[in-house]
Design an enzyme around this catalytic site. Structure first.
Site, PDB file in Angstrom:
ATOM      1  CE  LYS A  37      -2.131   1.717   3.721  1.00 31.83           C
ATOM      2  NZ  LYS A  37      -1.897   3.193   3.705  1.00 31.83           N
ATOM      3  CG  ASP A  64      -4.915   4.332   1.414  1.00 31.25           C
ATOM      4  OD1 ASP A  64      -6.093   4.662   1.179  1.00 31.25           O
ATOM      5  OD2 ASP A  64      -4.422   4.318   2.563  1.00 31.25           O
ATOM      6  CE  LYS A  66      -7.753   6.615   3.796  1.00 28.11           C
ATOM      7  NZ  LYS A  66      -6.288   6.392   3.637  1.00 28.11           N
ATOM      8  CG  ASP A  69     -12.383  17.278  -6.100  1.00 28.93           C
ATOM      9  OD1 ASP A  69     -13.302  18.048  -6.465  1.00 28.93           O
ATOM     10  OD2 ASP A  69     -11.227  17.663  -5.869  1.00 28.93           O
ATOM     11  CB  THR A 123      -9.562   2.477  11.492  1.00 28.34           C
ATOM     12  OG1 THR A 123      -8.304   2.898  10.978  1.00 28.34           O
ATOM     13  CG2 THR A 123     -10.201   1.506  10.528  1.00 28.34           C
ATOM     14  NE  ARG A 214       2.292   2.704  12.903  1.00 27.80           N
ATOM     15  CZ  ARG A 214       1.594   3.747  13.299  1.00 27.80           C
ATOM     16  NH1 ARG A 214       2.176   4.705  14.019  1.00 27.80           N
ATOM     17  NH2 ARG A 214       0.312   3.859  13.001  1.00 27.80           N
TER      18      ARG A 214
END
Length: 239
Positions: A37, A64, A66, A69, A123, A214
Site C-alpha cells: 500500500k 491509497d 482516498k 472531489d 479507523t 508497523r
C-alpha cells in the site's frame, strides 16, 4: 465488479518519508506473500515513478489516496492511477453516488482495470469524532450505510474496521471485498488506530484483506514478521 484472488491477504502499508527505507524493506519481501500500500505521504513525496517501480518489482500495489472531489475530477484521478499499473485504488464513499459511479464507469473500459473500493469511516475515528463532523449514530451505523451505498454503485468493495466487518459481511456478496486496516497482531501496540483487531479475528469477522503497517515495517526482520502473521491466519478456512 471484478473477481479477484484474495491471496495473499496481507497488504503491507509502506508509510515511509523517503524512498530508500521503503525500497530496502521491499527488497526483503516476496511479492507472492504480500501486496503493498502506498499512501498520501509517500505518493506526495515520491510521485508516480515510485509506484511504477514497485509495480515493476512484481507487487500488487494499492494506491491509497482516498479520492474525494466532484465526480469528473475523481474519475480522471482514478484513470490516472490505472495508467500507473496499480492493482487497487480507493475513493471516499461519502463523496456520494454520482462520484462513485463516475469513477467506476471511467475504469470499466480499461484493459488494465484496477479494483475500485471506497473508504467508509476512518479507523482513527470514534463515536465522538464522527459526531463532531456531523455524522449521526455510532461508527458502525455509518459504515453499514456507506457500504450499502458502495455496493449499490457497483464498486468492488470497501475499507472498514475489522470490528464492523462482521456487520457488513452479511449485507453484501462474497465477491464484495472488505479491506480492513486497524489490524494488529496480539503482541503489537494499537498506535493511533482506535478500532483494532488481530488478523485471524478480522478474517473470522468477514474481512478479506488485511492492511498491516508497523508490526511488519518496524520489525527487525519484516519478512519473518510477515511469515508469523501468515502462520497465524493459515488455519482460516473462509472464502
Amino acid at each position: 465488479m471484478t473477481a479477484v484472488s484474495k491471496n495473499p491477504r496481507i497488504i503491507v502499508a509502506l508509510d515511509y518519508p523517503a524512498a530508500a527505507p521503503a525500497l530496502d524493506l521491499v527488497s526483503g519481501l516476496d511479492p507472492s506473500s504480500c501486496r503493498l500500500k502506498v499512501g498520501k505521504e509517500m505518493f506526495t513525496r515520491l510521485g508516480p515513478a515510485f509506484v511504477e517501480k514497485l509495480v515493476g518489482k512484481g507487487f500488487d500495489v494499492f494506491l491509497d489516496l482516498k479520492f474525494h472531489d466532484i465526480p469528473n475530477t475523481v474519475a480522471a484521478a482514478c484513470e490516472a492511477a490505472a495508467d500507473l499499473g496499480v492493482w487497487m485504488v480507493n475513493v471516499h464513499a461519502s463523496g456520494g453516488r454520482k462520484m462513485m459511479i463516475a469513477a467506476r464507469e471511467r475504469l470499466e473500459p480499461l484493459s488494465h482495470r484496477p479494483l475500485l473500493i471506497a473508504v467508509t469511516v476512518l479507523t482513527s475515528l470514534g463515536e465522538k469524532d464522527i459526531a463532531e463532523v456531523g455524522f449521526a449514530g455510532a461508527p458502525a451505523d455509518n459504515v453499514i450505510r456507506l457500504a450499502r451505498l458502495t455496493a449499490d454503485c457497483g464498486l468492488d468493495g470497501v475499507v472498514c474496521s475489522p470490528l464492523e466487518a462482521v456487520e457488513v459481511r452479511p449485507l453484501v456478496n462474497r465477491d464484495f471485498l472488505l479491506v480492513t486496516p486497524g489490524v494488529r497482531p496480539a503482541s503489537a501496540a494499537q498506535d493511533d488506530q482506535k478500532r483494532v483487531m488481530t488478523p485471524l479475528d478480522a478474517l473470522q469477522n468477514g474481512a478479506d484483506m488485511l492492511v498491516i503497517g508497523r508490526p511488519i515495517t518496524a520489525s527487525d526482520d519484516p519478512q519473518a514478521s510477515l511469515n508469523r502473521i501468515q502462520q497465524e491466519i493459515a488455519g482460516f478456512n473462509g472464502a
